[in-house]
Scaffold this motif. Structure first.
Motif, PDB file in Angstrom:
ATOM      1  N   LEU A 287     -13.354   4.000  -2.330  1.00  0.00           N
ATOM      2  CA  LEU A 287     -13.406   2.765  -3.126  1.00  0.00           C
ATOM      3  C   LEU A 287     -14.833   2.365  -3.503  1.00  0.00           C
ATOM      4  CD1 LEU A 287     -10.753   0.819  -1.032  1.00  0.00           C
ATOM      5  CD2 LEU A 287     -10.443   1.715  -3.337  1.00  0.00           C
ATOM      6  N   HIS A 288     -15.816   3.218  -3.179  1.00  0.00           N
ATOM      7  CA  HIS A 288     -17.216   2.780  -3.334  1.00  0.00           C
ATOM      8  C   HIS A 288     -17.585   2.457  -4.782  1.00  0.00           C
ATOM      9  CE1 HIS A 288     -17.973   6.957  -4.525  1.00  0.00           C
ATOM     10  NE2 HIS A 288     -19.155   6.584  -4.948  1.00  0.00           N
ATOM     11  N   ASP A 289     -16.980   3.162  -5.726  1.00  0.00           N
ATOM     12  CA  ASP A 289     -17.329   2.934  -7.134  1.00  0.00           C
ATOM     13  C   ASP A 289     -16.263   2.136  -7.873  1.00  0.00           C
ATOM     14  OD1 ASP A 289     -19.870   3.878  -7.520  1.00  0.00           O
ATOM     15  OD2 ASP A 289     -19.271   5.881  -8.177  1.00  0.00           O
ATOM     16  N   LEU A 290     -15.426   1.436  -7.119  1.00  0.00           N
ATOM     17  CA  LEU A 290     -14.328   0.692  -7.744  1.00  0.00           C
ATOM     18  C   LEU A 290     -14.819  -0.215  -8.876  1.00  0.00           C
ATOM     19  CD1 LEU A 290     -11.205   0.349  -7.084  1.00  0.00           C
ATOM     20  CD2 LEU A 290     -11.875  -1.907  -6.286  1.00  0.00           C
ATOM     21  N   GLY A 291     -15.975  -0.820  -8.677  1.00  0.00           N
ATOM     22  CA  GLY A 291     -16.536  -1.721  -9.688  1.00  0.00           C
ATOM     23  C   GLY A 291     -16.749  -1.031 -11.033  1.00  0.00           C
ATOM     24  N   LYS A 292     -16.858   0.300 -11.011  1.00  0.00           N
ATOM     25  CA  LYS A 292     -17.083   1.031 -12.264  1.00  0.00           C
ATOM     26  C   LYS A 292     -15.857   1.033 -13.176  1.00  0.00           C
ATOM     27  CE  LYS A 292     -20.819   4.202 -11.245  1.00  0.00           C
ATOM     28  NZ  LYS A 292     -21.175   5.598 -11.010  1.00  0.00           N
ATOM     29  N   LEU A 293     -14.680   0.759 -12.594  1.00  0.00           N
ATOM     30  CA  LEU A 293     -13.473   0.736 -13.424  1.00  0.00           C
ATOM     31  C   LEU A 293     -13.565  -0.380 -14.462  1.00  0.00           C
ATOM     32  CD1 LEU A 293     -10.534   1.242 -10.865  1.00  0.00           C
ATOM     33  CD2 LEU A 293     -11.660   2.944 -12.266  1.00  0.00           C
TER      34      LEU A 293
ATOM     35  N   SER B 139     -24.359  -3.389 -11.631  1.00  0.00           N
ATOM     36  CA  SER B 139     -23.500  -4.487 -11.162  1.00  0.00           C
ATOM     37  C   SER B 139     -22.229  -3.976 -10.473  1.00  0.00           C
ATOM     38  CB  SER B 139     -23.116  -5.408 -12.327  1.00  0.00           C
ATOM     39  OG  SER B 139     -22.196  -4.750 -13.176  1.00  0.00           O
ATOM     40  N   HIS B 140     -21.948  -2.655 -10.579  1.00  0.00           N
ATOM     41  CA  HIS B 140     -20.686  -2.155  -9.998  1.00  0.00           C
ATOM     42  C   HIS B 140     -20.652  -2.322  -8.472  1.00  0.00           C
ATOM     43  CE1 HIS B 140     -22.892   1.634  -9.148  1.00  0.00           C
ATOM     44  NE2 HIS B 140     -21.945   1.910  -8.287  1.00  0.00           N
ATOM     45  N   CYS B 141     -21.826  -2.372  -7.832  1.00  0.00           N
ATOM     46  CA  CYS B 141     -21.853  -2.505  -6.369  1.00  0.00           C
ATOM     47  C   CYS B 141     -21.320  -3.869  -5.952  1.00  0.00           C
ATOM     48  CB  CYS B 141     -23.279  -2.340  -5.840  1.00  0.00           C
ATOM     49  SG  CYS B 141     -24.019  -0.782  -6.285  1.00  0.00           S
TER      50      CYS B 141
ATOM     51  N   GLN C  99     -23.362  -1.362  -0.571  1.00  0.00           N
ATOM     52  CA  GLN C  99     -24.641  -0.783  -0.106  1.00  0.00           C
ATOM     53  C   GLN C  99     -24.877   0.695  -0.448  1.00  0.00           C
ATOM     54  OE1 GLN C  99     -25.502  -1.516   4.001  1.00  0.00           O
ATOM     55  NE2 GLN C  99     -25.136  -3.702   3.873  1.00  0.00           N
ATOM     56  N   HIS C 100     -23.966   1.347  -1.154  1.00  0.00           N
ATOM     57  CA  HIS C 100     -24.147   2.802  -1.289  1.00  0.00           C
ATOM     58  C   HIS C 100     -25.324   3.210  -2.158  1.00  0.00           C
ATOM     59  CE1 HIS C 100     -21.492   2.088  -4.782  1.00  0.00           C
ATOM     60  NE2 HIS C 100     -22.006   3.177  -5.290  1.00  0.00           N
ATOM     61  N   HIS C 101     -25.913   2.271  -2.895  1.00  0.00           N
ATOM     62  CA  HIS C 101     -27.126   2.609  -3.660  1.00  0.00           C
ATOM     63  C   HIS C 101     -28.395   2.059  -2.997  1.00  0.00           C
ATOM     64  CE1 HIS C 101     -25.401   4.664  -7.105  1.00  0.00           C
ATOM     65  NE2 HIS C 101     -24.416   3.767  -7.081  1.00  0.00           N
ATOM     66  N   GLU C 102     -28.274   1.532  -1.787  1.00  0.00           N
ATOM     67  CA  GLU C 102     -29.466   1.106  -1.040  1.00  0.00           C
ATOM     68  C   GLU C 102     -30.152   2.363  -0.502  1.00  0.00           C
ATOM     69  OE1 GLU C 102     -30.510  -1.828  -1.119  1.00  0.00           O
ATOM     70  OE2 GLU C 102     -28.807  -3.203  -1.333  1.00  0.00           O
TER      71      GLU C 102
ATOM     72  N   ALA D 191     -23.506  11.697   0.589  1.00  0.00           N
ATOM     73  CA  ALA D 191     -22.332  12.308  -0.040  1.00  0.00           C
ATOM     74  C   ALA D 191     -22.269  11.980  -1.530  1.00  0.00           C
ATOM     75  CB  ALA D 191     -21.062  11.810   0.662  1.00  0.00           C
ATOM     76  N   ASP D 192     -22.600  10.744  -1.870  1.00  0.00           N
ATOM     77  CA  ASP D 192     -22.533  10.275  -3.261  1.00  0.00           C
ATOM     78  C   ASP D 192     -23.520  11.031  -4.148  1.00  0.00           C
ATOM     79  OD1 ASP D 192     -21.984   8.652  -5.483  1.00  0.00           O
ATOM     80  OD2 ASP D 192     -23.465   7.149  -4.902  1.00  0.00           O
ATOM     81  N   VAL D 193     -24.756  11.126  -3.702  1.00  0.00           N
ATOM     82  CA  VAL D 193     -25.783  11.784  -4.523  1.00  0.00           C
ATOM     83  C   VAL D 193     -25.481  13.282  -4.646  1.00  0.00           C
ATOM     84  CG1 VAL D 193     -28.235  12.428  -4.621  1.00  0.00           C
ATOM     85  CG2 VAL D 193     -27.565  10.069  -4.123  1.00  0.00           C
TER      86      VAL D 193
HETATM   87 FE   LIG Z   1     -22.077   4.077  -7.298  1.00  0.00          FE
END
Ligand SMILES: [Fe+2]
Length: 368
Positions: free
Chosen positions: A173-179, A202-204, A227-230, A256-258
């Motif tokens: 669900l980490h990128d849910l905001g991107k939807l 702003s997706h975070c 926090q995944h982009h911190e 994992a994301d990068v």
């Molecule tokens: Fe992201």
């Protein structure tokens, strides 16, 4: 079986592994003889690499890091779940609070329990290149891949089951905001304008604000979105948190994301190979990511995936045939050309017991 770039494929080549459509159904089954028109069709679907069967690679069996049926089922559950979230919210403003049903959360938790169960019970190195599936929505594929990478890294950290499951769900669900960010902005190939970049960033918060309201979702899971982009040096976003201020889940998730972001194909560019992805992580070691997380992650993935064509430091060319679990960066190689580049009767060498040999070049013409 071996891995080749689609642009190297000519008509008559035999497909070694099936290719799946966006619904997880077989589009082209293994054994299909590719024609020019099929190759063109695959290119239109943004497929960059395929597994083929040829004489040189005969007998090399690609081991699925996660069984294909389980991976397809997971893809299906995620597509249905994220589609339903997007649909339920298409008429509301995301600031009013996103609608996520308990049923959707439960379906994500159930499928991830199965995946984590498999990863825990089986010694595996992850090679997500091994399954070719047409991507419906990049965010969906990315969410699934990141969940698998993050769960495996959580297992490698020796975390208890509950935490592994929370990280798996948080990664999903980490990128849910991107939807809720326009696809044109997310998929823009060039440089983003300042406003567009702010919109993407702003997706975070968007994900966090909405996830934290869902009763069935633990707050730590919502923090994965936040926090995944911190980054540990404080250069990340949205809050610029440093070191210990960042939650342990987010530190695992960022690696994992990068890795998935740089190694997966996008409409406008092919993905990097895993060994390059690891180099990217190391370039951020101690600044963006914790060094020990990169080291643990390196042992979780197939740095040189099976079927890859490589050149050794003594000039011989071969195909990666088998992994060595005790030393994933030093697999077994089937030699197909000698030091002078002449074809030879194929034979195997084990890099884990030949310390003087290293992988020098990954053949760019055979693979990306
Ligand atoms: Fe992201």
């Amino acid at each position: 079986m071996r891995l080749v770039t689609l642009h190297r494929c000519q008509s008559g080549i035999i497909l070694g592994k099936s290719i799946y459509n966006e619904n997880g159904k077989v589009l082209l089954s293994k054994g299909t003889k590719l024609t020019d028109s099929l190759i063109e069709r695959l290119k239109k679907f943004n497929i960059f690499t395929v597994y083929i069967d040829d004489e040189a690679s005969e007998g090399i069996e690609i081991v699925d890091s996660i069984p294909e049926p389980l991976l397809m089922e997971a893809g299906d559950v995620i597509t249905q779940g994220l589609d339903s979230i997007a649909e339920l919210n298409s008429t509301t403003s995301n600031l009013q609070g996103m609608i996520i049903t308990g049923k959707t959360v439960q379906s994500f938790q159930d499928i991830f329990k199965n995946i984590i169960g498999f990863l825990t019970d089986n010694r595996t190195v992850l090679n997500l290149l091994a399954t070719t599936k047409i991507c419906k929505n990049h965010v969906y594929t990315h969410s699934l891949n990141v969940s698998i990478y993050a769960s495996q890294l959580a297992i490698a950290n020796g975390l208890p089951q509950k935490k592994i499951e929370e990280i798996g769900l948080g990664a999903l669900l980490h990128d849910l905001g991107k939807l809720f960010i326009p696809v044109e902005v997310l998929n823009k190939p060039g440089k983003l304008t300042k406003e567009e970049f702010e919109q993407v960033k702003s997706h975070c918060e968007l994900g966090f604000e909405n996830l934290r309201r869902v009763h069935e979702i633990p707050l730590t899971v919502a923090h994965c979105a936040l926090q995944h982009h911190e980054r540990i040096d404080g250069a990340g976003y949205p809050r610029g948190l440093k070191g210990t201020e960042i939650h342990e889940y987010a530190k695992i998730l960022s690696v994992a994301d990068v890795f998935d972001a740089v190694t997966s194909h996008r409409v406008y560019r092919p993905g990097m190979l895993p060994h390059k992805g690891i180099e990217i992580l190391y370039s951020g070691s101690g600044t963006q990511f914790e060094t020990n997380q990169i080291q643990l992650f390196k042992n979780c993935i197939a740095i040189y995936p099976q079927g890859l064509t490589v050149k050794l430091n003594d000039g011989r060319t071969g195909i990666v045939s088998k992994y060595n679990f005790h030393s994933v960066g030093r697999p077994e190689i089937r030699v197909i050309r000698d030091e002078e580049g002449q074809k030879v009767k194929p034979y195997e060498i084990d890099l884990s017991s030949k310390n003087h040999l290293t992988v020098e070049i990954v053949q760019a013409d055979a693979l990306l």
